[in-house]
Design an enzyme around this catalytic site. Structure first.
Site, mmCIF file in Angstrom:
data_model
loop_
_atom_site.group_PDB
_atom_site.id
_atom_site.type_symbol
_atom_site.label_atom_id
_atom_site.label_comp_id
_atom_site.label_asym_id
_atom_site.label_seq_id
_atom_site.Cartn_x
_atom_site.Cartn_y
_atom_site.Cartn_z
ATOM 1 N N CYS A 19 48.147 3.221 -59.685
ATOM 2 C CA CYS A 19 47.786 2.322 -60.786
ATOM 3 C C CYS A 19 47.289 0.985 -60.278
ATOM 4 O O CYS A 19 47.111 0.058 -61.043
ATOM 5 C CB CYS A 19 48.952 2.133 -61.755
ATOM 6 S SG CYS A 19 50.348 1.266 -61.043
ATOM 7 N N HIS A 25 41.085 -12.378 -57.879
ATOM 8 C CA HIS A 25 40.957 -12.519 -59.317
ATOM 9 C C HIS A 25 39.555 -12.153 -59.789
ATOM 10 O O HIS A 25 39.365 -11.488 -60.796
ATOM 11 C CB HIS A 25 41.288 -13.958 -59.681
ATOM 12 C CG HIS A 25 41.344 -14.149 -61.138
ATOM 13 N ND1 HIS A 25 42.439 -13.789 -61.876
ATOM 14 C CD2 HIS A 25 40.415 -14.581 -62.003
ATOM 15 C CE1 HIS A 25 42.183 -14.021 -63.133
ATOM 16 N NE2 HIS A 25 40.972 -14.499 -63.248
#
Lengths: 535, 93
Positions: free
Chosen positions: A478, A184
């Site tokens: 991506c 994260h």
């Protein structure tokens, strides 16, 4: 003599300044007998008042939704029932921190039992409790420190809650002991354009206020440096950013080979940088935090807003990617023994086919009135049969360009056959790493396995790219790997035709491509496939 | 005892910002006000935690009650506040 620490650079850039450590979670000391009840009661209510005042001050400084949330939290802290309940417990002989803790525990249980939106506020209550207990004990409040000057934030690891309110104007860089390239912290840092280093052992042992410099590219952290070193890091960063901004226009290598540079977005208002289109529109946002799926009309207008923001440009819509770390009450089932290997992504359509049909029709309806070139792709495809079924459904709904994501090794192995039934592939490197190496994306200890430079991962990407070249169809990346300016030339050398990333990553990637010829990209790719370390 | 029963008008229910606005108004009232739902007992309207714990959603019927000389006006005002869309209000705070 400065000390040198080393970690993994996950968000490029140079920064220097005082380091401050994320405070430890607040722990309650052993219960203590209360001798002076009046003084203890005062101590407890003063702590609550302090927290309420602090939150009110922060609410006034924040605007919009953030301010509203803080204001509501301040009112919880200032609740007269709260202070009278705490006072009553102190009168009964409980010390102030325990009285506060127990009263909050009661409210927490009531909120959790009520379920729904109230259960989501449990985190706010826990935060308030920790703040009030910290105030009572005279220790720093939990959360991102506020030293009053821009600083480098050091932490063992950062949770989404820790980083939600992180202000890039105040936080110069992030350095964590744990976490990995797909953690994260790394994703957030790249999105915000903040230099970041993860897996940097020893950084939380550095005293608050010590001057350090951080290189988010090579992972070097210099501790106890001179003021001159800080100034020169900052100057170098200004120069670096200026150099990045001189390379503009569509993505291309030094020899002019075109590579589309696209943006990953979740909503119409997301930063666009100067992307050439959208390579990944995550549609989950519209579905999260709701009890039922959004209506057809709601979806049409939501997608329409996004398409309108990208006139005449390609927009790749990823259909609902729920399950695993993104549960939805109306779709996914809790309690799967292995959610990452369970019913997620396109697989949820086995359970609720109408949801996907509706979404595809809503995308087609919204595309009808937009100038954007709308395409759709399915997440978590693992067989050609799944791709056939998805492509048929999408085309029946009226979407002409259809692709699938490659996130599972099975899909990469079938790349050529997938391209017989769809128009493009888009590689999601984070999940492809996780499934190729059988290593949980969130497992910081396994960061080396999740390193996008792993040759096995690159080999799978190469297989997809070769299939694309043979079929004359585009193959993009991506995942987070696309946002790494050192890896981007390698991906292009492997044959990838587009890179999609958060807006902040576009400029460094564009500059990196402009610095390499296609021939050099191919050499770098060949070397990386053979396990050469990053240049 | 003056009582008014109304349906919550804010799309998100009596939650977050709407709850904060309601509680602030109740705390400023010259009399003690309570609020309850059909299945939960009356709680002080100036307690943010208690009001949130009612879990009142849009359309939930809530009963606002108060005693005293100014109760009627206070209850009317607060009931109108709850029935309206508190999320649409602008903040000057």
């Amino acid at each position: 003599m400065p000390d040198r620490l080393t970690g993994i650079g996950v968000s490029p850039g140079l920064a220097g300044g005082p380091v401050y450590r994320m405070p430890d979670p607040v722990t309650l000391p052993a219960a203590a007998p209360v001798s002076d009840v009046a003084a203890e009661r005062k101590r407890a209510t003063a702590a609550l008042t302090l927290v309420a005042d602090d939150l009110t001050r922060r609410a006034e400084a924040a605007d919009g939704a953030a301010g509203d949330v803080l204001r509501a939290q301040a009112m919880m802290a200032a609740d007269p029932m709260l202070s009278s309940d705490v006072a009553a417990r102190v009168e009964a002989g409980t010390d102030a921190p325990h009285a506060i803790d127990e009263v909050f525990e009661g409210h927490r249980a009531a909120f959790a039992a009520a379920g729904g939106v109230l259960a989501e506020r449990v985190a706010d209550l826990d935060d308030l409790r920790a703040r009030a207990v910290a105030a009572c004990l005279g220790v720093p409040p939990p959360g991102v420190p506020d030293p009053g000057e821009p600083f480098v934030l050091a932490a063992v690891d950062l949770s989404p809650a820790d980083t939600a309110g992180l202000d890039p104007a105040r936080v110069l860089a992030l350095v964590t002991e744990q976490g990995g390239p797909t953690s994260h912290t790394a994703i957030l840092a790249r999105a915000a354009g903040i230099p970041a280093v993860v897996r940097c052992a020893g950084v939380t042992g550095v005293a608050d206020g010590t001057r350090i410099t951080v290189d988010g590219g090579n992972g070097a952290v210099e501790v106890d440096v001179t003021a001159e070193a800080v100034a020169s890091a900052r100057e170098a960063e200004v120069t670096r950013r200026a150099a990045l901004s001189t390379v503009t226009g569509p993505g291309r290598t030094a020899c002019g080979h075109r590579v589309a540079l696209l943006a990953n977005i979740g909503a119409a208002g997301d930063a666009t940088g100067d992307a050439e289109g959208v390579g990944l529109f995550r549609t989950e946002l519209m579905f999260l935090d709701r009890a039922t799926a959004p209506s057809f009309d709601e979806q049409v207008s939501g997608y329409g807003e996004v398409f309108a923001a990208w006139p005449d440009m390609p927009v790749v819509v990823r259909t609902l990617d729920a399950g695993a770390d993104k549960p939805l009450p109306f779709l996914t089932q809790p309690g799967e023994p292995n959610p990452a290997l369970g019913v997620r992504g396109l697989r949820t359509a086995r359970r609720a086919p109408q949801l996907l049909t509706d979404q595809l029709h809503a995308v087609a309806a919204a595309a009808h009135t937009a100038s954007a070139r709308v395409k759709v792709m399915a997440p978590m495809v693992s067989t050609v049969a799944e791709a056939v079924e998805f492509a048929e459904a999408a085309r029946a709904a009226g979407v002409t360009e259809v692709g699938v994501m490659v996130e599972v090794p099975a899909a990469a192995l079938q790349a050529a056959r997938l391209l017989e039934v769809v128009d493009f592939l888009s590689i999601g490197t984070n999940d492809l790493s996780q499934y190729t190496f059988a290593a949980d994306r969130m497992a910081g200890e396994l960061a080396d396995l999740l390193d996008p430079w792993q040759p096995a991962l690159l080999e799978l990407i190469a297989m997809c790219a070769r299939a694309g070249t043979a079929a004359g169809k585009p193959v993009g990346v991506c995942g987070e790997a696309a946002a790494d300016p050192r890896l981007a030339p390698v991906l292009v050398g492997l044959g990838v035709t587009s890179l999609s990333m958060s807006a902040a990553a576009l400029a460094p990637v564009r500059a990196a491509l402009a610095g390499h010829t296609l021939a050099r990209c191919r050499e770098l790719a060949e070397a990386a496939l053979h396990g050469a370390p990053p240049p | 005892m003056i009582e008014r029963t109304v349906q919550v008008g804010s799309p998100g229910g009596l939650h977050a910002r709407p709850a904060a606005l309601f509680v602030a108004a109740a705390a400023a009232a010259p009399v003690e006000v309570t609020i309850r739902t059909a299945d939960k007992p009356a709680v002080p309207a100036r307690s943010m935690l208690a009001v949130l714990a009612l879990g009142a959603r849009r359309g939930t019927e809530v009963t606002i009650a108060a005693d005293g000389p100014e109760a009627e006006a206070v209850v009317d005002d607060l009931a109108a506040l709850v029935a309206g869309d508190l999320e649409a209000e602008t903040t000057d705070a």
